[in-house]
Design an enzyme around this catalytic site. Structure first.
Site, PDB file in Angstrom:
ATOM      1  N   SER A  59      47.433   8.710  55.797  1.00 12.63           N
ATOM      2  CA  SER A  59      48.040   7.694  54.938  1.00 12.63           C
ATOM      3  C   SER A  59      47.761   6.288  55.479  1.00 12.63           C
ATOM      4  O   SER A  59      47.425   5.369  54.732  1.00 12.63           O
ATOM      5  CB  SER A  59      49.553   7.952  54.848  1.00 12.63           C
ATOM      6  N   LYS A  94      53.849   4.166  57.285  1.00 11.06           N
ATOM      7  CA  LYS A  94      53.393   5.288  56.443  1.00 11.06           C
ATOM      8  C   LYS A  94      54.226   6.555  56.610  1.00 11.06           C
ATOM      9  O   LYS A  94      53.765   7.658  56.338  1.00 11.06           O
ATOM     10  CB  LYS A  94      51.901   5.615  56.681  1.00 11.06           C
ATOM     11  N   HIS A 103      59.689  -1.671  61.275  1.00 10.59           N
ATOM     12  CA  HIS A 103      58.749  -0.727  61.898  1.00 10.59           C
ATOM     13  C   HIS A 103      58.846  -0.786  63.423  1.00 10.59           C
ATOM     14  O   HIS A 103      58.074  -0.117  64.109  1.00 10.59           O
ATOM     15  CB  HIS A 103      57.309  -1.075  61.515  1.00 10.59           C
TER      16      HIS A 103
HETATM   17  S1  PPS Z   1      54.628   1.515  54.762  1.00  7.18           S
HETATM   18  O1  PPS Z   1      53.358   0.861  54.361  1.00  7.18           O
HETATM   19  O2  PPS Z   1      54.643   1.715  56.188  1.00  7.18           O
HETATM   20  O3  PPS Z   1      55.801   0.821  54.283  1.00  7.18           O
HETATM   21  O4  PPS Z   1      54.561   2.963  54.065  1.00  7.18           O
HETATM   22  P1  PPS Z   1      55.782   3.963  53.857  1.00  7.18           P
HETATM   23  O5  PPS Z   1      56.541   3.591  52.668  1.00  7.18           O
HETATM   24  O6  PPS Z   1      56.534   4.146  55.131  1.00  7.18           O
HETATM   25  O7  PPS Z   1      55.003   5.332  53.564  1.00  7.18           O
HETATM   26  C1  PPS Z   1      54.097   5.457  52.499  1.00  7.18           C
HETATM   27  C2  PPS Z   1      53.894   6.944  52.225  1.00  7.18           C
HETATM   28  O8  PPS Z   1      55.096   7.454  51.611  1.00  7.18           O
HETATM   29  C3  PPS Z   1      54.755   8.025  50.343  1.00  7.18           C
HETATM   30  N1  PPS Z   1      55.866   7.903  49.398  1.00  7.18           N
HETATM   31  C4  PPS Z   1      56.496   8.948  48.847  1.00  7.18           C
HETATM   32  N2  PPS Z   1      56.345  10.278  49.029  1.00  7.18           N
HETATM   33  C5  PPS Z   1      57.143  11.095  48.290  1.00  7.18           C
HETATM   34  N3  PPS Z   1      58.069  10.644  47.407  1.00  7.18           N
HETATM   35  C6  PPS Z   1      58.251   9.319  47.201  1.00  7.18           C
HETATM   36  N4  PPS Z   1      59.158   8.904  46.314  1.00  7.18           N
HETATM   37  C7  PPS Z   1      57.444   8.411  47.951  1.00  7.18           C
HETATM   38  N5  PPS Z   1      57.359   7.066  48.004  1.00  7.18           N
HETATM   39  C8  PPS Z   1      56.393   6.779  48.889  1.00  7.18           C
HETATM   40  C9  PPS Z   1      53.517   7.227  49.928  1.00  7.18           C
HETATM   41  O9  PPS Z   1      52.836   7.859  48.870  1.00  7.18           O
HETATM   42  C10 PPS Z   1      52.759   7.197  51.248  1.00  7.18           C
HETATM   43  O10 PPS Z   1      52.230   8.463  51.609  1.00  7.18           O
HETATM   44  P2  PPS Z   1      50.752   8.979  51.192  1.00  7.18           P
HETATM   45  O11 PPS Z   1      50.528  10.217  52.014  1.00  7.18           O
HETATM   46  O12 PPS Z   1      49.778   7.893  51.520  1.00  7.18           O
HETATM   47  O13 PPS Z   1      50.818   9.283  49.742  1.00  7.18           O
END
Ligand code: PPS
Length: 325
Positions: free
Chosen positions: A164, A70, A134
């Site tokens: 998240s 996340k 991860h």
């Molecule tokens: S995972 O499940 O571990 O692979 O998740 P990960 O991709 O590392 O993190 C997910 C969070 O990143 C946000 N996210 C973004 N934020 C801003 N811009 C873009 N383009 C973007 N893409 C993914 C996603 O919404 C998750 O955060 P939260 O706070 O839940 O919205």
């Protein structure tokens, strides 16, 4: 490597629900992993044996996008993919991101494909291969370290990470389709993800393990918050680290195509498919908020103080600080 306390069994300060234990019951190099035994059970994917990931045959031009869950991995992977494979954003490849840029935690022995997906075995993928991981530094593929493969680590503040993570995990169900994997509330989650028994070594151990490697030429340590604050700067920084030159037009295209609003609508990277393989039928959308400081809408003063205590305990003296709003 910074020593972060491993809590002895009796001291784990809450009663862990049984299903969630499966997510942390496999130990490799002192780190807790999802049990690879979750393989083949109903709609669940195959969780890799960490030994297989550790022993992965790497190529010098493999790129690893690493993070605690996340912390912005999907976003960073999409940027890396656009830079290395598709800078003109032609959209010639609409396969889901986990096929284009495989997640090493979801692979079978010898890099065979993730059950339920059509991706090729890792050894058959064309270079440059872009991987998601991860795992903390001490569990990374050892050839990636030996061959100085490029490693991008994305870190995000603990408070937003917890919100998240809780949001995603609270929608996960076991193969019976009903039993919730996570039976905690958000406050308990704040205790759960900080400790060494949490998945992938726990948030602080995991993030610090890469922070300590940030001076290596093949490591780029970035913050989710800096990506949100300056997406153009973030893409430029990643480009420079990958030693790729792109035109101003390509840069602008990549920034637009990897914006939150675009990715939220893009079925190749918004993880909509999770709902079709039965993992998180009731989960909130994967692309949830994409903001810095969303924790304020979920925390009371006590929860914020719990996090502040952990942040001070683990990060004091390390030089690692985060933006929280
Ligand atoms: S995972 O499940 O571990 O692979 O998740 P990960 O991709 O590392 O993190 C997910 C969070 O990143 C946000 N996210 C973004 N934020 C801003 N811009 C873009 N383009 C973007 N893409 C993914 C996603 O919404 C998750 O955060 P939260 O706070 O839940 O919205």
């Amino acid at each position: 490597m910074t020593e972060v306390e491993i809590l002895p069994d009796g001291d784990y300060s809450f009663q862990a629900a049984k299903p969630v234990d499966l997510m942390t019951s496999y130990v490799f190099h002192g780190v807790h992993f999802p049990n690879p035994g979750l393989c083949n059970s109903g709609g669940w994917g195959y969780f890799s044996h960490p030994e297989d990931v550790y022993n992965l045959e790497c190529r010098k031009d493999d790129v690893f996008v690493c993070s605690y869950p996340k912390n912005g991995n999907t976003w960073a992977r999409e940027i890396v993919y656009r830079i290395l494979v598709d800078p003109d954003v032609k959209k010639f490849d609409t396969r889901i991101q986990d096929i284009r840029c495989p997640d090493l935690q979801l692979y079978g022995p010898n890099g065979d494909t993730w059950k339920g997906h059509e991706g090729k075995p890792l050894r058959e993928l064309e270079s440059p291969r872009i991987f998601k991981c991860h795992y903390p530094w001490n569990c990374m593929p050892k050839e990636a370290i030996e061959k100085n493969c490029k490693i991008i680590f994305i870190a995000r503040n603990y408070k937003d990470t917890a919100v998240s993570g809780y949001s995603m995990m609270s929608g996960f169900v076991m193969p019976d389709g009903e039993t919730k994997v996570l039976q905690d509330d958000l406050k308990t989650m704040l205790h759960r993800w900080q400790g060494r028994r949490a998945v992938y070594g726990g948030y602080f151990f995991n993030v610090l393990s890469f922070w300590e490697q940030r001076q290596r030429e093949n490591v780029l340590f970035m913050f989710y918050e800096e990506m949100v604050g300056d997406p153009v700067g973030a893409v430029k920084k990643i480009c420079s680290f990958l030693e790729r030159k792109i035109t101003e037009e390509q840069l602008q295209k990549i920034v637009i195509e990897t914006s939150f609003d675009k990715m939220k609508m893009d079925p190749s990277c918004n993880w909509e498919f999770l709902n079709t393989v039965g993992i998180s039928k009731e989960a909130p959308p994967f692309m949830r908020k994409g903001k810095v400081g969303n924790w304020k809408e979920h925390f009371d003063d006590e929860m914020s103080a719990i996090c502040d205590d952990y942040i001070e305990k683990y990060l004091q003296g390390t030089g690692l600080t985060f933006q929280y709003e």
